[in-house]
Design an enzyme around this catalytic site. Structure first.
Site, mmCIF file in Angstrom:
data_model
loop_
_atom_site.group_PDB
_atom_site.id
_atom_site.type_symbol
_atom_site.label_atom_id
_atom_site.label_comp_id
_atom_site.label_asym_id
_atom_site.label_seq_id
_atom_site.Cartn_x
_atom_site.Cartn_y
_atom_site.Cartn_z
ATOM 1 N N SER A 561 0.940 -1.190 0.049
ATOM 2 C CA SER A 561 -0.105 -0.196 0.114
ATOM 3 C C SER A 561 0.797 1.359 -0.091
ATOM 4 O O SER A 561 2.034 1.067 0.533
ATOM 5 C CB SER A 561 -0.884 -0.087 1.204
ATOM 6 O OG SER A 561 -1.506 1.306 1.339
ATOM 7 N N TYR A 574 -2.940 -0.753 10.653
ATOM 8 C CA TYR A 574 -2.526 -1.145 9.110
ATOM 9 C C TYR A 574 -1.306 -0.712 8.344
ATOM 10 O O TYR A 574 -0.818 -1.473 7.855
ATOM 11 C CB TYR A 574 -3.881 -0.504 8.336
ATOM 12 C CG TYR A 574 -4.056 -0.724 7.000
ATOM 13 C CD1 TYR A 574 -4.324 -1.785 6.491
ATOM 14 C CD2 TYR A 574 -3.518 0.177 6.018
ATOM 15 C CE1 TYR A 574 -4.397 -2.076 5.042
ATOM 16 C CE2 TYR A 574 -3.606 0.129 4.546
ATOM 17 C CZ TYR A 574 -4.114 -1.131 4.191
ATOM 18 O OH TYR A 574 -4.210 -1.287 3.030
#
Length: 684
Positions: A561, A574
């Site tokens: 990501s 995350y």
């Protein structure tokens, strides 16, 4: 509009081809003769409709038929230069074609056009080939069928065989067909129904005779040390051997595999005669063109440890390659004024590997070809059983096998094959692939020719997503809790058993909880790290073992990501686990590089459309964090980028395609941003 005669032929072909007792996949051919009005002269013209080259009877359609003018085709007899030059006649078939479209005429067209019968079937039934490969096949044919079926000594398919069968029919008015030595059967009739009935009568009569008069133990006694393992033990051992065997079958060219532990295979492998019969090889041209002339047979007992089996398989592989190369060198022609040079050797690796107690591994350029190769060798086992039950199995000679295997006409057929897609022959394992980014990746890889395993926590969704990609020759769905080591290994084992190996791993499974530091619990932290950091580690570790053992290189892709480098608000757990994944890419690129395995990562921006993560609450949380409506979150992400364009799952799939395709073969340890340009996430 389909001519009624052609429509009747297609229906008959589909019925005959639907039953494997009648003929193998893509084996045999059928024909019908009839009339149609010539659009040029307005006069009736007699035509031959015949299954064309490369088609399959069970799925035959009008486009798979070749249509020829019978008057022109029969005139070829007047220019036939003799058996030494019979291959030249195939090119002449094109000058007999009627109309446009349709399939190319096959080498067997002469059998159909020259025989004086309105309808002709040429099939490869196990019972018929069993008689055809028996040492005393001619006597058996007479004994079993009387005057209704005539023995034809082995002759390679071609124009001369068509002339031979036409002459036999003319001389034997009571005959309804032939047993073709070493090959199969041909039957005929005045009507389509009669031809079909005659074909089935030959097949059924032959099988009944074998059943009623054959030896009780055609393969000899069962060897206890080579007896089948229990079902679960067989599967475990097959998975443990799969990567090694795929590497053996792929030394010259990467292959996809298929595994079966069919009881008939296990019985054969446990029998006393298995080593001798396997060494004799197959006989029917359709069989050995798919299976090579003989298999590789492991000569260790069923209970032998896996490490010893692996070592022995590698020794046998070297011997197999030497033996096949000697076979090629012995029979290949270097060329002369009257004889063209043989095509180059097409590889010396086995396509069938037999492991007593476990089963059969078969290989091909794709899953369908691999599966069909296994079906053909099962046909060969059935043939050997029937021949040994009645007599002695006696296949055609190696010289004749070579003349078929390296036939110029077969080489031409191979050259007409379409260019393979970029990922053909590659086996991909994609986690979290039932929706969103993972599903888009699986879809793209399947479209580019890969075999795909859709792995997801939800088995039903994984199987449904796989079904959308095609049948099980294209994709399968498996359950995979990536945070559980045993579950991950089971999913990798399922991949090895389904497709023979693994080449491409995509660590995509993920989830996210959008919370600031003080609201993030230990449970939140552990859950996200278990799925993404630990999960990626477990999947990469289990896959790497197979990748290394295969020796074929491979690709591991991490869907990380932009958050792995971008300090976004309220997502400490995350972003931290994504940073963990990003560094795994660098570490594994270094460690696996010596095995030819490339490891790369992709850093997407928030992908809202179709995302399971966003639909499960992450979207609502991120929308609240940024002060926008959840339905506008994708637009919000787009507007903060340089390109002002939303990132969708297909954009990430495109990046996976490029990284694992033929263009970036020297790239490893790289992270590719797929974020429409987020300056704060630029890699430094």
């Amino acid at each position: 509009m389909t001519n009624p005669t052609a429509a009747e032929l297609i229906a008959r072909s589909n019925r005959l081809g639907a039953d494997p007792k009648n003929t193998n996949y893509a084996g045999g051919n059928t024909s019908a003769k009839g009339t149609e009005t010539d659009p040029v002269t307005g006069e009736p013209v007699e035509l031959l409709w015949v299954k064309g080259s490369g088609g399959d009877l069970g799925t035959l359609k009008e486009s798979g038929l070749a249509v020829l003018r019978l008057d022109r085709f029969r005139s070829l007899v007047n220019v036939y230069p003799g058996v030494d030059r019979e291959d030249e006649m195939v090119a002449a078939f094109d000058y007999c074609l009627h109309g446009k479209g349709g399939a190319a005429p096959s080498i067997d067209t002469a059998m159909h056009g020259l025989v004086d019968a309105a309808h002709v079937d040429h099939l490869h039934p196990d019972s018929g080939i069993a008689i055809a490969t028996s040492k005393d096949g001619a006597k058996l044919t007479k004994k079993i069928f009387g005057d209704k079926v005539v023995w034809v000594p082995w002759r390679r398919p071609g124009f001369q065989l068509g002339l031979d069968i036409a002459a036999i029919k003319a001389k034997n008015p009571a005959a309804i067909g032939c047993i073709l030595g070493g090959h199969g059967i041909t039957a005929w009739g005045d009507t389509s129904e009669e031809a079909e009935a005659n074909s089935l009568w030959i097949i059924q009569t032959g099988q009944t005779y074998i059943d009623e008069h054959g030896k009780a133990l055609p393969f000899g006694k069962q060897r206890k040390k080579f007896a089948p393992l229990e079902a679960d033990e067989r599967r475990v051992k097959a998975a443990a051997l799969a990567a090694t065997i795929r590497g053996i079958a792929s030394q010259d060219k990467p292959m996809v595999g298929h595994f079966t532990d069919d009881p008939r295979v296990l019985e054969f492998l446990a029998s006393a005669k298995a080593p001798k019969l396997a060494a004799l090889g197959t006989s029917c041209p359709d069989h050995f063109l798919r299976t090579k002339v003989k298999p590789l047979l492991l000569d260790l007992p069923s209970e032998a440890p896996v490490d010893k089996q692996i070592a022995r398989l590698k020794e046998l592989h070297e011997a197999y390659r030497a033996d096949y190369t000697a076979y090629y060198d012995k029979h290949a022609s270097t060329g002369s004024a009257t004889e063209p040079a043989s095509p180059a050797i097409r590889g010396a690796d086995p396509l069938i590997v037999l492991v007593p107690g476990v089963g059969m591994f078969s290989y091909g350029a794709n899953k369908q070809t691999a599966r069909v190769a296994g079906e053909f060798y099962l046909n060969a086992i059935n043939v050997m059983r029937g021949a040994e039950a009645l007599s002695t199995y006696t296949p055609i000679s190696d010289a004749e096998k070579f003349n078929i295997e390296y036939w110029a006409l077969e080489e031409a057929k191979l050259q007409r094959m379409p260019k393979p897609k970029t990922h053909q022959g590659r086996i991909a394992f994609v986690t979290g692939a039932a929706s969103g980014i993972g599903k888009a990746i699986a879809t793209r890889l399947a479209a580019e020719g890969a075999c795909v395993v859709v792995a997801d926590l939800d088995l039903a969704k994984a199987q449904a997503a796989a079904a959308e990609l095609g049948g099980t020759d294209v994709a399968i769905g498996v359950a995979a809790n990536v945070a559980d080591a045993d579950g991950v290994q089971a999913a990798i084992d399922a991949t090895l058993l389904a497709f023979g190996g693994i080449d491409l791993v995509v660590n995509n499974a993920g989830l996210s909880l959008s919370k600031p530091l003080l609201e993030t619990t230990e449970k939140d932290w552990d859950l996200q790290h278990d799925v993404m950091a630990k999960g990626s580690f477990l999947v990469s570790k289990a896959a790497a073992k197979a990748l290394i053992e295969q020796g074929l290189g491979g690709d591991v892709i991490y869907i990380s990501s932009k958050n792995s480098v971008f300090a976004g608000p309220n997502n400490i757990a995350y972003s931290a686990t994504k940073a963990d994944q990003a560094h795994q890419v660098r570490l594994l690129a270094v460690e696996l590089g010596e095995y030819g395995v490339r490891v790369n990562g992709i850093n997407p921006d928030g992908v809202v459309r179709g995302s399971g993560i966003f639909a499960a609450g992450w979207g609502a949380n991120r929308a609240a964090t940024y002060g926008v409506e959840e339905k506008d979150l994708g637009k919000y992400y787009a507007q903060r980028t340089i390109l002002k364009r939303e990132v969708v799952p297909e954009n990430v799939a495109d990046a996976v395609y490029v990284l694992t395709g033929p263009e970036l073969t020297r790239t490893t340890g790289l992270h590719i941003p797929v974020d429409s340009g987020v300056a704060a996430a630029f890699l430094r």
